[in-house]
Design a protein around this motif. Sequence first.
Motif, PDB file in Angstrom:
ATOM      1  N   ARG A  29       0.853  -0.979   0.431  1.00 35.07           N
ATOM      2  CA  ARG A  29      -0.128   0.009  -0.058  1.00 35.07           C
ATOM      3  C   ARG A  29       0.694   1.142  -0.055  1.00 35.07           C
ATOM      4  NH1 ARG A  29      -4.559   0.393   4.507  1.00 35.07           N
ATOM      5  NH2 ARG A  29      -5.408  -1.333   3.737  1.00 35.07           N
ATOM      6  N   VAL A  30       0.599   2.345  -1.021  1.00 38.03           N
ATOM      7  CA  VAL A  30       1.056   3.476  -0.955  1.00 38.03           C
ATOM      8  C   VAL A  30       1.121   4.604  -0.873  1.00 38.03           C
ATOM      9  CG1 VAL A  30       2.810   5.455  -2.547  1.00 38.03           C
ATOM     10  CG2 VAL A  30       2.507   2.451  -2.767  1.00 38.03           C
ATOM     11  N   LEU A  31       0.804   4.997   0.292  1.00 39.73           N
ATOM     12  CA  LEU A  31       0.340   6.201   1.623  1.00 39.73           C
ATOM     13  C   LEU A  31       0.312   7.321   1.547  1.00 39.73           C
ATOM     14  CD1 LEU A  31       1.315   4.399   4.540  1.00 39.73           C
ATOM     15  CD2 LEU A  31      -1.196   3.950   3.380  1.00 39.73           C
ATOM     16  N   ALA A  32      -0.784   8.103   1.637  1.00 45.36           N
ATOM     17  CA  ALA A  32      -0.591   9.761   0.885  1.00 45.36           C
ATOM     18  C   ALA A  32       0.514  10.545   1.513  1.00 45.36           C
ATOM     19  CB  ALA A  32      -2.292  10.374   1.437  1.00 45.36           C
ATOM     20  N   ALA A 138       7.322  -2.124   6.486  1.00 49.58           N
ATOM     21  CA  ALA A 138       7.596  -0.633   5.625  1.00 49.58           C
ATOM     22  C   ALA A 138       7.806  -1.863   4.194  1.00 49.58           C
ATOM     23  CB  ALA A 138       8.918  -0.289   6.084  1.00 49.58           C
ATOM     24  N   ALA A 139       7.679  -1.130   3.247  1.00 52.08           N
ATOM     25  CA  ALA A 139       7.885  -1.519   2.072  1.00 52.08           C
ATOM     26  C   ALA A 139       8.884  -0.712   1.396  1.00 52.08           C
ATOM     27  CB  ALA A 139       6.745  -1.696   1.413  1.00 52.08           C
ATOM     28  N   VAL A 145       3.894   0.203   3.000  1.00 54.92           N
ATOM     29  CA  VAL A 145       3.505  -0.882   3.617  1.00 54.92           C
ATOM     30  C   VAL A 145       3.048  -1.595   3.100  1.00 54.92           C
ATOM     31  CG1 VAL A 145       4.063   0.361   5.833  1.00 54.92           C
ATOM     32  CG2 VAL A 145       1.226   0.245   5.062  1.00 54.92           C
ATOM     33  N   TYR A 146       3.735  -2.949   4.176  1.00 55.66           N
ATOM     34  CA  TYR A 146       3.343  -4.387   3.267  1.00 55.66           C
ATOM     35  C   TYR A 146       2.449  -5.242   4.503  1.00 55.66           C
ATOM     36  CZ  TYR A 146       6.949  -7.255   3.918  1.00 55.66           C
ATOM     37  OH  TYR A 146       7.833  -7.461   4.938  1.00 55.66           O
ATOM     38  N   PRO A 147       1.217  -6.101   3.959  1.00 58.23           N
ATOM     39  CA  PRO A 147       1.347  -6.873   5.062  1.00 58.23           C
ATOM     40  C   PRO A 147       2.210  -8.368   5.243  1.00 58.23           C
ATOM     41  CG  PRO A 147      -0.588  -6.914   3.171  1.00 58.23           C
ATOM     42  CD  PRO A 147       0.558  -5.737   2.917  1.00 58.23           C
TER      43      PRO A 147
END
Length: 171
Positions: A29-32, A138-139, A145-147
């Motif tokens: 997921r790329v966050l704002a 963290a990715a 980030v990733y689960p």
Amino acid sequence: MSALDHPGIRKVAAALSEAGHHEAANGIRVLADAVRTAAAAAEAVGVPVGAIANSLVFAAVQDGVASPLLVLTSGAHRADTGKLAVLAGADSIERATPAFVREHTGQVIGGVSPVGHPAPIMTFVDVALERYEVVWAAAGHPHAVYPTTYAGLLDLTGGTPAEVARSEVAR
């Protein structure tokens, strides 16, 4: 260019896929906003802070030589460098400089992933992460980030389960 096209994120996605962790790779997921702290990451993905796997890089010093040490610790507490020195068989555990972190991980502080490094790094995985069904790591970039799972972190990193937390966290 999509944020997923960032070289650091691509490298982590490739490392996850190569390790057979396709769900984690597809779950990046790329966050704002940048999530350089566990609290910010937890808020951004809507989980308890303890479900964030902080990737902390230290310099494990033995006979004057510093080697990288990666500690994946629950965001709910802090790593105990005394415990880490014993676990790593090091004379001392020092805070790593940003240049040391980048040299050994290829990533910047705040975005260090458990995977995607130029070479394997001795890794300890906090046993406190085991209590969460899903943990977030963290990715390879401060916005990504990733689960995964506790077992996934152990598998991905070849890390050693360890009690890494200070007995009491000062607030």
